[in-house]
Structures are given as structure tokens and as C-alpha cells.
Design an enzyme around this catalytic site. Sequence first.
Site, PDB file in Angstrom:
ATOM      1  N   ALA A   1     -15.313  -6.925  -0.530  1.00 30.88           N
ATOM      2  CA  ALA A   1     -15.436  -8.216   0.151  1.00 30.88           C
ATOM      3  C   ALA A   1     -15.255  -7.990   1.658  1.00 30.88           C
ATOM      4  O   ALA A   1     -14.776  -6.935   2.070  1.00 30.88           O
ATOM      5  CB  ALA A   1     -14.365  -9.159  -0.377  1.00 30.88           C
TER       6      ALA A   1
ATOM      7  N   GLN B   1     -13.035  -8.901   3.689  1.00 32.39           N
ATOM      8  CA  GLN B   1     -11.654  -8.521   4.051  1.00 32.39           C
ATOM      9  C   GLN B   1     -11.096  -7.467   3.085  1.00 32.39           C
ATOM     10  O   GLN B   1      -9.897  -7.460   2.771  1.00 32.39           O
ATOM     11  CB  GLN B   1     -10.753  -9.759   4.080  1.00 32.39           C
ATOM     12  CG  GLN B   1     -10.959 -10.628   5.296  1.00 32.39           C
ATOM     13  CD  GLN B   1     -10.703  -9.859   6.601  1.00 32.39           C
ATOM     14  OE1 GLN B   1      -9.857  -8.978   6.673  1.00 32.39           O
ATOM     15  NE2 GLN B   1     -11.458 -10.194   7.639  1.00 32.39           N
ATOM     16  N   SER B   2     -11.947  -6.567   2.610  1.00 32.95           N
ATOM     17  CA  SER B   2     -11.511  -5.554   1.640  1.00 32.95           C
ATOM     18  C   SER B   2     -10.489  -4.578   2.241  1.00 32.95           C
ATOM     19  O   SER B   2     -10.776  -3.890   3.231  1.00 32.95           O
ATOM     20  CB  SER B   2     -12.732  -4.771   1.159  1.00 32.95           C
ATOM     21  OG  SER B   2     -12.315  -3.607   0.467  1.00 32.95           O
ATOM     22  N   ASN B   3      -9.314  -4.525   1.604  1.00 37.91           N
ATOM     23  CA  ASN B   3      -8.306  -3.532   2.006  1.00 37.91           C
ATOM     24  C   ASN B   3      -8.739  -2.149   1.553  1.00 37.91           C
ATOM     25  O   ASN B   3      -8.435  -1.145   2.195  1.00 37.91           O
ATOM     26  CB  ASN B   3      -6.959  -3.866   1.369  1.00 37.91           C
ATOM     27  CG  ASN B   3      -6.494  -5.247   1.751  1.00 37.91           C
ATOM     28  OD1 ASN B   3      -6.213  -5.502   2.901  1.00 37.91           O
ATOM     29  ND2 ASN B   3      -6.450  -6.167   0.785  1.00 37.91           N
TER      30      ASN B   3
ATOM     31  N   CYS C   1     -11.792  -0.975   1.438  1.00 38.87           N
ATOM     32  CA  CYS C   1     -12.750  -0.403   2.404  1.00 38.87           C
ATOM     33  C   CYS C   1     -12.020   0.100   3.644  1.00 38.87           C
ATOM     34  O   CYS C   1     -12.307   1.177   4.156  1.00 38.87           O
ATOM     35  CB  CYS C   1     -13.812  -1.443   2.783  1.00 38.87           C
ATOM     36  SG  CYS C   1     -14.988  -1.736   1.439  1.00 38.87           S
TER      37      CYS C   1
END
Length: 322
Positions: A71, A73-75, A77
Site C-alpha cells: 500500500a 504507506q507500506s512499512n 516497502c
Amino acid sequence: MNLPPRLSFAFLPTPIEPLPRLSAHLGGPQLWIKRDDQTGLAGGGNKTRKLEYLLADARAQKARAVITGGAPQSNHCRQTAAAAARMGFRCVVVLRGEPPAKITGNTLLDDLLGAEIVWTRDASREAVMQAVYEKEKAAGNDPYLIPIGGSNTIGASAYAAAVEEVADQTGDGAGFTHFCFASSSGGTHAGLAVGAKALMPNTRVLGISVDEPVDALRANVARLATETAAFLGLPFTVTPAEVLATADYVGGGYAIMGDRERETIRLLARLEGVLVDPVYTGKAFGGMVDLIRRGALTKSDRVLFWHTGGQAALFAYADQLV
Ligand SMILES: Cc1ncc(COP(=O)(O)O)c(C=O)c1O
């Protein structure tokens, strides 16, 4: 368990801290927190553990680039971008949707960490990830594809190993009756379920869904846990009925912050000086607090909440938090 090869860039073991002021405030079980938000790299979180194993596999396969997705706001990634930088790998992150008007939170950090960001726009994330993979391969970059959330057998192994870490840290598992944590792509949940079944069979592993309906989450975690147990040479399977999960706290849906998340973030910050996030840990912690208030977790329980990180997203929700 026969753990696969791993790199070493996480700060381990992460501390286990008591939450005495919150425990007294709620009048329920004794609460502890496992500080996996402090695993290091660029901001900590559960993905660091998984990436130690995934990037060891990437290196063994002579990769020079990693590709993953999530997403906006992917942590996962953001930590993949950080781990790739540490290893000298090129990194491409495929983020769902359109480029935002303002780059903030984890997306800002992806950029600072040197990852190339590809937006899916109208296409499916899987299709775009595959297309990026083909493109990187054709360019001679020797890419390695990491699934969403790092949730395959290699990634989930890290959370089976994390149970071993708790057993070593506490001697006997400290008599924890429950592990509670945010569950989404299932790797953390599957790893903890496998580790607990092998090493702490009296501890109940309760995943609090942040997006998936409960039956889908149970089926996914059981499949991945069974595959992970086999991968680690453990002689058991995990059935969906054995997987403990609730989807009662998904609220407005993935990444939608409601009153429960907002109150939970403030409660924990002001009583214990600990920050949880709007998307994952605030939702899960809020669910756990509700289970305590409703008496499903009682005074005789000893509960360990796994803080899986995510605080970088707080800044992307600033307008809704104040
Ligand atoms: C902060 C945080 N907590 C929990 C999770 C869920 O972990 P999993 O995808 O292994 O279910 C994620 C996944 O992205 C996360 O970023």
C-alpha cells in the site's frame, strides 16, 4: 527448527517491557510489549526480521535488485528499501494507486532510501510487480521478487525464530498465556503459530486482522504455517481451526482510522510513552484493549503484545490525529 541462512542487520533480541500503568488502568491482565518496532534499519518493525532471511536468499541467488509491493504507506516497502540500500541492491517498490499530491510518511522514506517507486494506477499490483520483474531481468539487473508483506515460508520462518528468541529471553516463555498482534498478509501470524506450536504450546497466538475477513485470514495463515513448518523440518501441520484470529476490529477497513485507533494511540502514548500506528498496531492494540474491557482476556492472563512497528505512517495521518 532448521532455520534457513540469514543476514544480520536487525537489533535482536528486541526488549520485552511490562506495561504497568496501562495494566492498572484497564484492571485486566498483566500486559507486556515485545518491541519489534525497535528492530533497526530505517525505523524498525516486523519486516526487518523477515528481510534478514529474504535478502540472504536473494544474495544466495546472486540477485542485485529487489522488487516488492504494498500500500502507499507500506512499512514493508520502506524496510525493504532500507535493507536493499544496506546490501547495495537496487530496489523497486510497487505501490497501489495513483501518485499522491504530497509525498509523506513511508512513501517519503522510500524515496529517501533510494527506492524507485512505481504506482499501479488502474492495474493490479501483482501484474505490475511481474511486469517490473520482467523489465529488470531484461535490463540485466538480476531481480529478486519479494511477495507482499514478505509473507512466504522464508519470511515467516523469521517469526518462528522470534518465538525461540522469547523462549531464550524469558527462560520458560514467562508463562505468557497470549501473544496478540496485527495480522494482514499472514507471515507474522504463521511464523508465530509455528514457533508457539513447537516451543510454547500453552501460549495462544491471537492475530487481530487489520483488513482480511476472519475465514480468509485463518485459511491463509494455516496454509502458510503448514508450509513453513515443513520448510523448517517440524513434524506438524496447522489447520484453519487451530488458527486463532479475530476480524472484529477491522473497523472502516484497511488503513481507515476510526475513533478506536485514535483513542488507542493516545492512551498508549500517554500512559506508557509508546507510539502505535493508525493502520496496523493501533488497530490491533485497540482490539486487544476491547477484548480486555469485555472480559475475554482476564486478570489471570499474561499477555504479550508484539509491537510490529508502523510509526512512520503517523505523520501521514496528522490531520486526522489532532
Ligand atoms: C506495522 C505492521 N504491523 C503488522 C503487519 C502485518 O504483518 P503481516 O503482513 O506479516 O501479517 C504489517 C505488514 O505490513 C506492518 O507493517
